[in-house]
Design a protein around this motif. Structure first.
Motif: not given
Lengths: 209, 213, 363
Positions: C130-134, C315-322, C328-337
């Motif tokens: 469900d979670r996305k990244l811009f 894009c999908d967060l899981n896709w970005a993680r893989e 993806a890590e940087r985005c998650e750290a920045d709270g962009d999810v």
């Protein structure tokens, strides 16, 4: 059948450009299109020679090979003709032709060239012989009347020969033999043989022997 | 057969539909008019209308920065389309032969092509923006896409027929242009004419109120 | 046919001995004749008979470099009697470019099909969540699809011109194919400069993210995760995408440059430069099409979740993680999810979500 050929005898061509004019007049080609041209090599230097050149109606013509729409073909007489209704004006024949024969009415921006035009050996095009359409698109069709191309017919020194390849070859061979004989006879080099030095003649001569 | 139909009757039919349709729609807008404004006038309505008509062509500063791409693409498309529609040599010849009876100076070939390129850049960008921006995507109706698509197809077939030596390509271009003419009065393509009304009406209202808008 | 002098065909058979004798004499004559002839020539101080035609044709054939003559006829290259490169260009186009170009394209399609059959669609292991990244702004998506539109149109029209005669002409007939080819040529000429514009826009927009970074070499060494199951971490763009970008920019600029030479025959460029331009245009374009085929494959049927970023912008967060772990890590750290609701609100898909994010429209 006969294979039609042009041959230009460089020892005879005097660069009068009559063939160019005759072609333009006979075929009423538009401005900027030159189906035939005379090129002079070493202009003004020793060994200057001129050649009249147009489409040479090759046996294995490069233009036929590269045309992306297959609009160029050769007839049973060995004349290379093209269909202007099919031509898309891409210019590939111009790149492939060794003689620079294919001409285009325009050289505009964005690849606007217009339809290709080239020497037809005064044999018209794929349209019906002597039709108005054929006249408009391809110029005259003298071959169908049993005549040869006008450029060769009115060459004043008979440097430009057109016709059946075998006949042309025979005429040219005879000329070469005669020239060789005159060299042997008069004891001058081939180069000078053409100039007819005033050998053995009295009076003023610009040529010092 | 089909060619004759496209070149003759269909052309006149589409032209009649276009002219009658546009006139009817403009007439209906004019007849609707403006609601009577009973308040005392604080400024000239006509001056406001004229001012608005011109000033709305210049984007507001915030619009110019936020939607810069749409702004640039919009200008490219409209300027390019105008130039190639009215000043391309084949079009001028066509109008002179079919409609006006007289011609006018046309653009040289290269300028015609450049204007077509500009128009294509603009139209493609605008259409993609319409499809990709979530809001315009939702706002766009079928009519918008049909109108854009028809204009695009007319331009594309025109570009394919540039050699001007294949009758079928010319007829295809003409046929799509006829479809566009028939479709025009009933669609949002009418903005080519109605923009003057919307601008001057709101300009007149605002001018009467003495508001500089 | 005349018998050649000095051959033994004309020897009458007197006797064996006489015959042998004659044969010997003929052989002697044969051996000594050239010498005798050479002697006679020098003695006579002979007439030199250099054939002037030889010299003439040498310069006509441009054997000693381009030596144009003079002519009354104006025009590019009109003073050049014979262009020796025309034949070479013809052979390149007909014997190398068309067959090998066809093999390259067909081979790439086959390779992709095989890859799809063997590897299948690359799934997101953790599943689409469900979670996305811009990922891409509106402007970025617009110029990407603008480039894609022009490229596909140009590739299609170009391929029609290159392979049409052998593939389409036989069953379309000359009239119909000529129509198609003319349309392709005019369309190709008009859209060509648009690709140049698209290339410039893409270059300036994406160049900063496509400079090679530290982790890129390991990505390459691990084969980009194509082989095996594990995914290799990468930044916003991985090594493959970066290489694809640089191929697009470098090869693309060759394509545009050579195309401009071909489409503006106004500046006196002769046949030789046109031929060179055509060769480089054709080779680079085929290379580009092959690369883009791979790009289209991996972006559409080849990988789950890869297309979303370019269509919706998210894009999908899981896709970005893989696939882009470090990004993806940087985005998650920045709270962009963002969760799905937020995304649909930003995209204006929910009723309440009237507000459009500033980020979306600031492009």
């Amino acid at each position: 059948m006969a294979r039609m050929k042009f041959y230009c005898d460089a020892e005879r061509c005097i660069e009068c450009n009559a063939c160019v004019t005759a072609c333009k007049n006979e075929n009423e080609v538009p401005w900027g299109v030159n189906r035939r041209r005379v090129v002079t090599i070493k202009d003004g230097e020793p060994g200057e020679r001129s050649l009249s050149v147009a489409c040479m109606h090759c046996s294995d013509a490069p233009c036929i090979a590269v045309c992306p729409v297959d609009c160029i073909y050769d007839t049973i007489d060995g004349v290379v003709l093209h269909d202007k209704d099919i031509c898309i004006g891409c210019g590939y024949c111009f790149y492939a032709c060794p003689f620079g024969a294919p001409q285009f009415p325009q050289e505009g921006a964005f690849g606007s060239r217009g339809k290709m035009d080239k020497c037809t050996f005064c044999a018209g095009g794929p349209e019906e012989d002597h039709s108005v359409e054929e006249r408009r698109k391809y110029g005259s069709n003298r071959l169908a009347e049993g005549k040869l191309p006008l450029c060769a017919e009115m060459c004043s020194t008979k440097a430009l020969l057109a016709g059946d390849a075998n006949v042309i070859a025979d005429i040219y061979r005879e000329r070469v033999i005669n020239r060789g004989a005159s060299v042997l006879n008069r004891g001058v080099s081939y180069q000078n043989a053409a100039f007819r030095a005033s050998r053995g003649m009295e009076g003023k001569s610009s040529v010092k022997e | 057969m089909i060619g004759e139909l496209i070149d003759g009757p269909l052309w006149y039919f589409s032209l009649v539909v276009f002219i009658v349709g546009v006139l009817l729609r403009l007439f209906s807008i004019l007849r609707a008019g403006l609601k009577p404004d009973l308040s005392p006038a604080r400024g000239g309505a006509t001056a406001g209308a004229l001012r608005n008509l011109i000033s709305r062509s210049i984007p507001r500063r915030d619009v110019a920065t936020r939607g810069r791409m749409v702004l640039v693409a919009g200008y490219l498309f409209h300027v390019g389309l105008f130039a190639l529609l009215f000043f391309a040599q084949p079009h001028v010849d066509f109008y002179a032969e079919r409609i006006t009876g007289f011609g006018w100076p046309a653009l040289p070939y290269w300028a015609f092509i450049v204007s077509a390129e500009i128009a294509f850049i603009g139209l493609l960008m605008l259409w993609l923006h319409r499809l990709l921006h979530p809001v315009t995507r939702l706002l766009s109706s079928v009519d918008d896409h049909v109108g854009t698509g028809l204009v695009f197809l007319v331009m594309l077939t025109g570009c394919l027929a540039l050699a001007q030596s294949f009758e079928a390509l010319r007829l295809l271009h003409l046929f799509l242009a006829e479809l566009l003419l028939i479709y025009f009065p009933f669609s949002s393509l009418m903005h080519a004419f109605t923009f003057t009304f919307s601008r001057s009406y709101s300009g007149a209202v605002m001018g009467r109120k003495g508001v500089n808008a | 046919m005349r018998p050649l002098p000095g051959t033994s065909t004309g020897v009458p058979p007197f006797s064996l001995a006489g015959g042998m004798m004659l044969l010997l004499i003929t052989l002697l004559v044969l051996v000594t004749m050239p010498q005798a002839m050479a002697q006679a020539e020098t003695e006579q101080n002979g007439i030199q008979v250099p054939n002037p035609s030889a010299e003439l044709w040498r310069s006509v054939r441009q054997r000693e470099g381009a030596l144009p003559g003079r002519t009354q006829v104006q025009g590019v290259d009109s003073a050049m009697l014979i262009n020796p490169y025309g034949e070479r260009w013809r052979n390149f186009r007909m014997k190398e470019l068309i067959p090998y170009g066809g093999y390259a394209l067909g081979g790439m399609l086959l390779l992709l099909l095989l890859f799809y059959l063997v590897r299948g669609k690359i799934r997101v292991n953790a599943g689409l969540g469900d979670r996305k990244l811009f990922r891409y702004t509106l402007y970025e998506r617009t110029i990407h699809w603008f480039t894609a539109c022009t490229f596909l149109f140009l590739a299609l029209t170009g391929l029609i011109l290159l392979f049409g005669r052998s593939l389409l002409l036989p069953w379309m007939g000359p009239e119909l194919f000529s129509l198609l080819a003319s349309a392709s040529k005019e369309g190709h000429n008009l859209f060509g400069p648009l690709f140049g514009v698209a290339l410039l826009l893409v270059f300036f927009r994406f160049v900063r993210r496509n400079i090679y970074q530290k982790g890129d070499l390991t990505w390459l060494l691990k084969g980009g995760g194509i082989i095996g199951k594990g995914h290799v971490p990468s930044h916003f763009f991985n090594m493959g995408e970066k290489s694809m970008f640089w191929i697009l920019v470098l090869v693309g600029s060759v394509i545009v440059g050579s195309g401009l030479i071909l489409v503006f025959p106004l500046f006196g460029q002769g046949r030789i430069s046109m031929e060179l331009a055509h060769v480089s245009h054709a080779v680079t374009t085929l290379l580009m099409i092959v690369v883009i085929l791979g790009h289209i494959y991996i972006g559409s049927v080849g990988m789950e979740g890869a297309l979303d970023g370019m269509t919706t912008g998210y894009c999908d967060l899981n896709w970005a993680r893989e696939h882009h772990a470090e990004w993806a890590e940087r985005c998650e750290a920045d709270g962009d999810v963002l969760d799905a609701d937020e995304v649909s609100q930003r995209r204006g898909e929910t009723v309440s979500g009237a507000a459009v994010s500033t980020r979306e429209s600031s492009a």
